[in-house]
Design a protein around this motif. Structure first.
Motif, PDB file in Angstrom:
ATOM      1  N   GLN A 171       0.842  -1.198   0.000  1.00  0.00           N
ATOM      2  CA  GLN A 171       0.000   0.000   0.000  1.00  0.00           C
ATOM      3  C   GLN A 171       0.879   1.251   0.000  1.00  0.00           C
ATOM      4  OE1 GLN A 171      -1.918  -3.275   0.833  1.00  0.00           O
ATOM      5  NE2 GLN A 171      -1.032  -2.482   2.729  1.00  0.00           N
ATOM      6  N   HIS A 172       0.519   2.192  -0.873  1.00  0.00           N
ATOM      7  CA  HIS A 172       1.177   3.490  -0.872  1.00  0.00           C
ATOM      8  C   HIS A 172       0.191   4.516  -0.339  1.00  0.00           C
ATOM      9  CE1 HIS A 172       2.909   7.195  -3.002  1.00  0.00           C
ATOM     10  NE2 HIS A 172       3.780   6.833  -2.078  1.00  0.00           N
ATOM     11  N   TYR A 173       0.588   5.233   0.719  1.00  0.00           N
ATOM     12  CA  TYR A 173      -0.269   6.216   1.381  1.00  0.00           C
ATOM     13  C   TYR A 173       0.121   7.610   0.895  1.00  0.00           C
ATOM     14  CZ  TYR A 173      -1.738   2.441   4.495  1.00  0.00           C
ATOM     15  OH  TYR A 173      -2.250   1.280   4.997  1.00  0.00           O
ATOM     16  N   LEU A 174      -0.847   8.337   0.363  1.00  0.00           N
ATOM     17  CA  LEU A 174      -0.588   9.633  -0.254  1.00  0.00           C
ATOM     18  C   LEU A 174      -1.583  10.664   0.281  1.00  0.00           C
ATOM     19  CD1 LEU A 174       1.262  10.890  -2.480  1.00  0.00           C
ATOM     20  CD2 LEU A 174      -0.639  10.513  -4.072  1.00  0.00           C
ATOM     21  N   PRO A 175      -1.116  11.827   0.782  1.00  0.00           N
ATOM     22  CA  PRO A 175      -2.035  12.815   1.365  1.00  0.00           C
ATOM     23  C   PRO A 175      -3.051  13.360   0.364  1.00  0.00           C
ATOM     24  CG  PRO A 175       0.211  13.689   1.237  1.00  0.00           C
ATOM     25  CD  PRO A 175       0.299  12.228   0.955  1.00  0.00           C
ATOM     26  N   GLU A 176      -2.690  13.416  -0.905  1.00  0.00           N
ATOM     27  CA  GLU A 176      -3.630  13.928  -1.904  1.00  0.00           C
ATOM     28  C   GLU A 176      -4.875  13.053  -2.035  1.00  0.00           C
ATOM     29  OE1 GLU A 176       0.247  15.792  -2.651  1.00  0.00           O
ATOM     30  OE2 GLU A 176      -0.422  13.743  -2.222  1.00  0.00           O
ATOM     31  N   ARG A 177      -4.773  11.790  -1.660  1.00  0.00           N
ATOM     32  CA  ARG A 177      -5.926  10.891  -1.715  1.00  0.00           C
ATOM     33  C   ARG A 177      -6.658  10.805  -0.380  1.00  0.00           C
ATOM     34  NH1 ARG A 177      -2.110   7.457  -4.631  1.00  0.00           N
ATOM     35  NH2 ARG A 177      -1.602   6.493  -2.618  1.00  0.00           N
ATOM     36  N   ALA A 178      -6.098  11.394   0.677  1.00  0.00           N
ATOM     37  CA  ALA A 178      -6.537  11.130   2.035  1.00  0.00           C
ATOM     38  C   ALA A 178      -7.487  12.193   2.570  1.00  0.00           C
ATOM     39  CB  ALA A 178      -5.317  11.034   2.955  1.00  0.00           C
ATOM     40  N   ALA A 179      -8.293  11.796   3.560  1.00  0.00           N
ATOM     41  CA  ALA A 179      -9.098  12.759   4.302  1.00  0.00           C
ATOM     42  C   ALA A 179      -8.212  13.546   5.265  1.00  0.00           C
ATOM     43  CB  ALA A 179     -10.205  12.033   5.059  1.00  0.00           C
ATOM     44  N   PHE A 180      -7.246  12.864   5.880  1.00  0.00           N
ATOM     45  CA  PHE A 180      -6.239  13.524   6.712  1.00  0.00           C
ATOM     46  C   PHE A 180      -5.011  13.771   5.835  1.00  0.00           C
ATOM     47  CE2 PHE A 180      -2.424  13.100   9.396  1.00  0.00           C
ATOM     48  CZ  PHE A 180      -2.650  14.137  10.285  1.00  0.00           C
ATOM     49  N   LYS A 181      -4.584  15.017   5.704  1.00  0.00           N
ATOM     50  CA  LYS A 181      -3.573  15.365   4.703  1.00  0.00           C
ATOM     51  C   LYS A 181      -2.240  15.827   5.277  1.00  0.00           C
ATOM     52  CE  LYS A 181      -7.114  16.699   1.348  1.00  0.00           C
ATOM     53  NZ  LYS A 181      -6.871  15.497   0.495  1.00  0.00           N
ATOM     54  N   ASP A 182      -2.137  15.951   6.595  1.00  0.00           N
ATOM     55  CA  ASP A 182      -0.923  16.513   7.183  1.00  0.00           C
ATOM     56  C   ASP A 182       0.112  15.417   7.454  1.00  0.00           C
ATOM     57  OD1 ASP A 182       0.818  18.346   8.181  1.00  0.00           O
ATOM     58  OD2 ASP A 182      -0.240  18.652  10.085  1.00  0.00           O
ATOM     59  N   PHE A 183       0.567  14.759   6.392  1.00  0.00           N
ATOM     60  CA  PHE A 183       1.611  13.747   6.525  1.00  0.00           C
ATOM     61  C   PHE A 183       2.354  13.633   5.205  1.00  0.00           C
ATOM     62  CE2 PHE A 183      -1.905  11.342   4.752  1.00  0.00           C
ATOM     63  CZ  PHE A 183      -1.328  10.367   3.947  1.00  0.00           C
ATOM     64  N   ALA A 184       3.520  12.999   5.240  1.00  0.00           N
ATOM     65  CA  ALA A 184       4.329  12.753   4.044  1.00  0.00           C
ATOM     66  C   ALA A 184       4.009  11.364   3.509  1.00  0.00           C
ATOM     67  CB  ALA A 184       5.808  12.865   4.380  1.00  0.00           C
ATOM     68  N   PRO A 185       4.085  11.157   2.204  1.00  0.00           N
ATOM     69  CA  PRO A 185       3.763   9.839   1.632  1.00  0.00           C
ATOM     70  C   PRO A 185       4.669   8.751   2.205  1.00  0.00           C
ATOM     71  CG  PRO A 185       3.968  11.501  -0.093  1.00  0.00           C
ATOM     72  CD  PRO A 185       4.460  12.140   1.171  1.00  0.00           C
ATOM     73  N   PHE A 186       4.131   7.538   2.317  1.00  0.00           N
ATOM     74  CA  PHE A 186       4.923   6.419   2.815  1.00  0.00           C
ATOM     75  C   PHE A 186       4.366   5.114   2.272  1.00  0.00           C
ATOM     76  CE2 PHE A 186       1.496   6.869   5.841  1.00  0.00           C
ATOM     77  CZ  PHE A 186       1.175   5.575   6.230  1.00  0.00           C
TER      78      PHE A 186
END
Length: 499
Positions: free
Chosen positions: A402-417
């Motif tokens: 899984q790739h986690y990306l803030p642009e897709r997220a409801a919570f956006k205050d993080f760096a992709p991981f």
């Protein structure tokens, strides 16, 4: 005198070195109840120079003789089911179990010392052993995946939890959907759910009946964390059971017995010694390339619930563990900070009809419940500009990336991981879980069966491999299946806050 079973810490600037015997007697068959440290090498052996460095392929320990032996007994291919009865566990002093890595390598070791400050790193990870009714099957050679992993010659193995299935009864035989028969090695302790200390010990002892596992343990040090099945399915502190299989209903009592057996068979440094606070979560450092942050997402969690609380300071880690994790991540100067979680972040793991077992609860909106702690941690990583974080886990009995990306997220205050999932190592496989959109996961890869509890005879077992290049610092994650196939591979670059 050969030093037996002692593994040094994966200390800064050094790779592993230790001594072991090449026979199964270098591993215990019962618990170490003395809690005494293994003796250091002294005398002439301590001042002997390290042997010359040899090629990786030449350093493999030879396989154990006699084929798939169980507890020292050679198993004919079609023998009737056999029950192994264990004698009372002796008080062992001279042959303690494999130790967690220690700070300094010892001299006089049979394996060559590697003293270069930047060297390649390889480790494997998986979890979930002897679960869902699938134990050691002599007809297929037992836990053969261990032999495949041993031949990859990793620096260490990360066991991501469910090291046993204390609540998993093993029947002598199971009929598969295609009509074939799966046979289990059985023991009295695996004939019921574990409740007493001796029954928990017997569950940990069971996996050491497998010759493949013993040969692997004799060569490869392990870093071990726990999850739920070391005690019972989906447990949490303070739980009172409504389960007729148990006469002891207080889970805290069961957990205390389990953790005692756990530390006897996996002597984690933070669980031993006077003055220690007794914890599974810890940081294991492996030189300038790698710090491994081992989490405990079981011992300090709140009760499983629908997970919709707008304020949750306990969460899945507890306040103290979260604070320690943030502090240690900020202090780390390693190129890669691998966070070893015993449960996934964005995969929805239900517990019954209304409650949830992991972090996600299926609501793709703003963080709620246990998600609040993860949001706080991810925000900390971003604002402190902590580079090189990668998440590894098992638990769900399939493999995925899984790739986690803030642009897709409801919570956006993080760096992709990235989060990588692998397992089981010796258990049933299950269909893929749903994704929760709070942190914006994109499932780049997944391999999972369509029906639940697919046996190891029907589908190859799963594990992951991590390679860090000592020159470039690149980290490559490979999701592997038993049989030698690489299902998915991702290469990450060092020095970045987000990937």
């Amino acid at each position: 005198m050969a030093a037996v079973g002692r593994v040094p810490e994966l200390g800064a600037g050094r790779r592993r070195s230790w001594a072991h015997e090449a026979t199964p007697r270098s591993l215990p068959t019962g618990p170490d109840t003395s809690h005494r440290p293994a003796p250091d090498v002294t005398g002439p052996a301590a001042v002997q120079p390290a042997p010359p460095r040899v090629r990786r392929s030449c350093r493999l320990a030879p396989p154990l003789p006699g084929g798939p032996a169980k507890g020292g007994v050679a198993w004919p291919p079609r023998a009737p089911p056999v029950t192994v009865a264990f004698p009372p566990a002796p008080r062992r002093r001279a042959s303690p179990p494999i130790r967690e890595p220690r700070p300094r390598p010892r001299e006089g070791c049979r394996r060559p010392l590697r003293l270069r400050s930047r060297d390649d790193v390889r480790f494997l990870w998986s979890g979930d052993i002897a679960g869902q009714g699938w134990g050691i099957n002599p007809d297929i050679g037992g836990y053969r995946v261990y032999e495949e992993m041993r031949r990859l010659d990793p620096d260490f193995f990360l066991c991501s939890g469910d090291t046993i299935y204390a609540d998993g009864v093993l029947e002598p035989s199971v009929t598969l959907p295609d009509g074939r028969t799966w046979r289990n090695v059985t023991t009295p302790e695996k004939s019921k759910v574990a409740e007493s200390l001796d029954e928990y010990r017997g569950n940990f002892r069971y996996n050491l009946l497998d010759s493949n596992a013993r040969a692997f343990n004799a060569q490869v040090p392990s870093i071990v964390q726990w999850d739920d099945h070391e005690v019972r399915n989906n447990w949490y502190p303070g739980q009172i059971l409504d389960d007729d299989r148990y006469t002891e209903k207080n889970v805290d009592v069961l957990a205390a017995r389990s953790v005692r057996a756990f530390r006897e068979y996996f002597p984690v440094s933070t669980l031993h010694g006077a003055g220690r606070e007794g914890r599974v979560h810890r940081v294991v450092r492996h030189g300038p390339l790698l710090d491994l942050f081992v989490l405990d997402m079981r011992s300090f969690r709140n009760a499983n619930s629908p997970g919709r609380q707008p304020d949750d300071t306990t969460g899945i880690l507890g306040a103290e563990q979260l604070s320690r994790l943030k502090r240690e991540l900020s202090r780390s100067r390693a190129a890669w900070k691998v966070i070893a979680a015993d449960m996934p972040l964005g995969l929805v793991v239900p517990d019954g009809e209304t409650d949830f077992e992991a972090v996600a609860q299926g609501d793709p909106g703003a963080p709620l419940g246990r998600e609040l702690q993860i949001a706080e941690l991810l925000r900390h990583v971003k604002h402190r500009r902590i580079t090189g974080t990668v998440w590894l886990t098992a638990d769900v009995h399939y493999t995925s990336a899984q790739h986690y990306l803030p642009e897709r997220a409801a919570f956006k205050d993080f760096a992709p991981f990235w989060e990588f999932v692998s397992g089981p190592l010796a258990a049933g496989q299950f269909p893929a879980n749903a994704l929760d959109g709070t942190f914006g996961p994109d499932q780049v890869f997944v391999r999972a069966p369509e029906r639940p509890n697919v046996s190891p005879m029907e589908s190859p077992q799963l594990f992951g491999q991590v390679d860090i290049d000592g020159k470039s610092g690149e980290l490559a994650v490979s999701l592997r299946a038993q049989g030698g196939s690489v299902l998915f591979r991702k290469v990450l670059q060092p020095g970045r806050v987000g990937q």
